[in-house]
Design an enzyme around this catalytic site. Structure first.
Site, short mmCIF file in Angstrom:
data_model
loop_
_atom_site.label_atom_id
_atom_site.label_comp_id
_atom_site.label_asym_id
_atom_site.label_seq_id
_atom_site.Cartn_x
_atom_site.Cartn_y
_atom_site.Cartn_z
N ASN A 132 0.82 -1.20 0.00
CA ASN A 132 0.00 0.00 0.00
C ASN A 132 0.86 1.25 0.00
OD1 ASN A 132 -2.12 -1.79 0.17
ND2 ASN A 132 -2.36 -1.57 2.38
N VAL A 133 0.35 2.29 -0.65
CA VAL A 133 1.07 3.57 -0.72
C VAL A 133 0.36 4.65 0.07
CG1 VAL A 133 2.09 2.99 -2.95
CG2 VAL A 133 -0.11 4.20 -2.90
N HIS A 156 6.01 -0.56 -2.63
CA HIS A 156 5.66 0.18 -3.84
C HIS A 156 5.75 1.69 -3.67
CE1 HIS A 156 3.17 -3.58 -5.14
NE2 HIS A 156 4.48 -3.72 -5.35
N CYS A 228 14.89 21.87 -8.94
CA CYS A 228 15.48 22.07 -10.27
C CYS A 228 15.53 23.55 -10.61
CB CYS A 228 14.68 21.29 -11.32
SG CYS A 228 14.92 19.50 -11.25
N GLY A 299 -11.63 -13.95 -1.30
CA GLY A 299 -11.58 -14.13 -2.75
C GLY A 299 -10.31 -14.80 -3.22
#
Length: 364
Positions: A132-133, A156, A228, A299
């Protein structure tokens, strides 16, 4: 380059489950016995965050719940080509992410997050690897003890940071504010959504579908990376710091995940179909090392055909608080643990009418 969204093999989706049903009481007993000796590495997926109001990618039948959803693909995001086309692509997906981030940002840990935090606090589950993020494992710790945050590996990445192509990392709230300043009309649109209680369908990666808004996303302004700019360079290629579909996981993260599995005596899986190979390979590695593996998930999953996995088909929110209470026992008098085991929301997302329509059509 062809990149597909990870999915379960058709053979698994078409095979009737042979997992024996168990009562919540039996599940609590089995999970408690598995966790109680300690040194368990836990792998979690989107199913853990459903009670926090964040939709999972796949439903109870293992299918992708929104078949029309087009996720952000990494090779398209960074691809070379016509600058105008790329700018429109960045604008389109930054707007999707801009509108989808607040519901994830504001989500609160549920009872499962806090139960797992308590088990980590007592060192029964010293390592958590999460796909999960959303940062909810971290959020469950922050209000109790921040020291546990370093023991959660975000396989992730995270929605709560953004990164440019030069590698500069920016706090997500800071960049979200920059987006709001650069796009006052879209800020007003987002505020109106929040004020009226309108719910955009948010996916676990903080992304929403905006096709219904038409080409108006062309007006969305993508600010340059501030780091940047300070180096006298322009760079609008800024993305959330999570792994896109088609993007590789950093090598050091892969190595750490494998080491977490190897250091454990047992591996527990909660709320994941293991559709992505990054998590599936960890389970295969655990089985190769002869480590006991238990799965708690509703599931079908990619691991259903692997021998050696004990599967319990129940939602985590139904049992995990009682599992933590049973495992920790007298230690629950610790004020931190006591507080964790009383905390957590239970606010699952409302049923998706589009999915209900699809199911009704297929059963007709």
């Amino acid at each position: 380059m062809r990149v597909s969204v990870p999915s379960l093999p058709r053979a698994i989706l078409s095979t009737k489950s042979t997992t024996p049903s168990v009562s919540p009481q039996e599940a609590i007993h089995r999970l408690s016995e598995f966790i109680e000796p300690g040194n368990v590495t836990l792998i979690t997926g989107a199913g853990v965050s459903v009670d926090s109001g964040i939709r999972a990618y796949r439903g109870q039948d293992g299918r992708y719940m929104n078949p029309n959803y087009k996720p952000i693909l990494y090779h398209e995001f960074i691809g070379e080509g016509d600058q105008g086309r790329l700018f429109r692509y960045w604008a389109y997906h930054r707007l999707r992410s801009y509108l989808g981030y607040p519901p994830v940002r504001d989500a609160q840990p549920n009872t499962t997050h806090y139960a797992l935090a308590a088990l980590q606090y007592t060192n029964h589950i010293p390592r958590i690897i999460t796909q999960n993020v959303d940062g909810l494992h971290h959020k469950a710790f922050l209000s109790k003890t921040a020291a546990l945050n370093s023991r959660v590996l975000e396989l992730h990445g995270s929605l709560h940071r953004v990164v440019c192509r030069s590698g500069h990392v920016i706090d997500r709230e800071t960049f979200q504010d920059r987006l709001s300043v650069a796009n006052p009309e879209w800020k007003s649109f987002a505020d109106n959504i929040e004020h009226t209680g309108t719910r955009l369908r948010t996916n676990p990666d903080g992304d929403v579908a905006i096709e219904h808004l038409g080409p108006s996303y062309n007006t969305f302004v993508v600010p340059d990376c501030p780091h940047c700019l300070s180096e006298s360079r322009m760079n609008v290629s800024v993305k959330p710091a999570f792994i896109f579909f088609g993007e590789s996981i950093p090598e050091d993260t892969k190595i750490e995940a494998v080491q977490d599995v190897e250091a454990s005596d047992r591996v527990l899986l909660i709320g994941t179909t293991l559709a992505t190979y990054s998590s599936f390979r960890l389970v295969k590695h655990a089985l190769e090392l002869k480590k006991p593996v238990v799965m708690l998930n509703i599931g079908p999953t990619r691991a259903d055909t692997l021998p050696g996995i004990i599967k319990i088909s129940l939602p985590a929110g139904l049992v995990m608080r009682d599992v933590a209470k049973a495992v920790i026992g007298s230690k629950s008098q610790d004020l931190v643990v006591h507080d964790m085991l009383r905390s957590g929301v239970v606010k699952p997302p409302p049923p998706d009418p589009r999915i209900a329509h699809i199911d009704a059509t297929e059963s007709a």
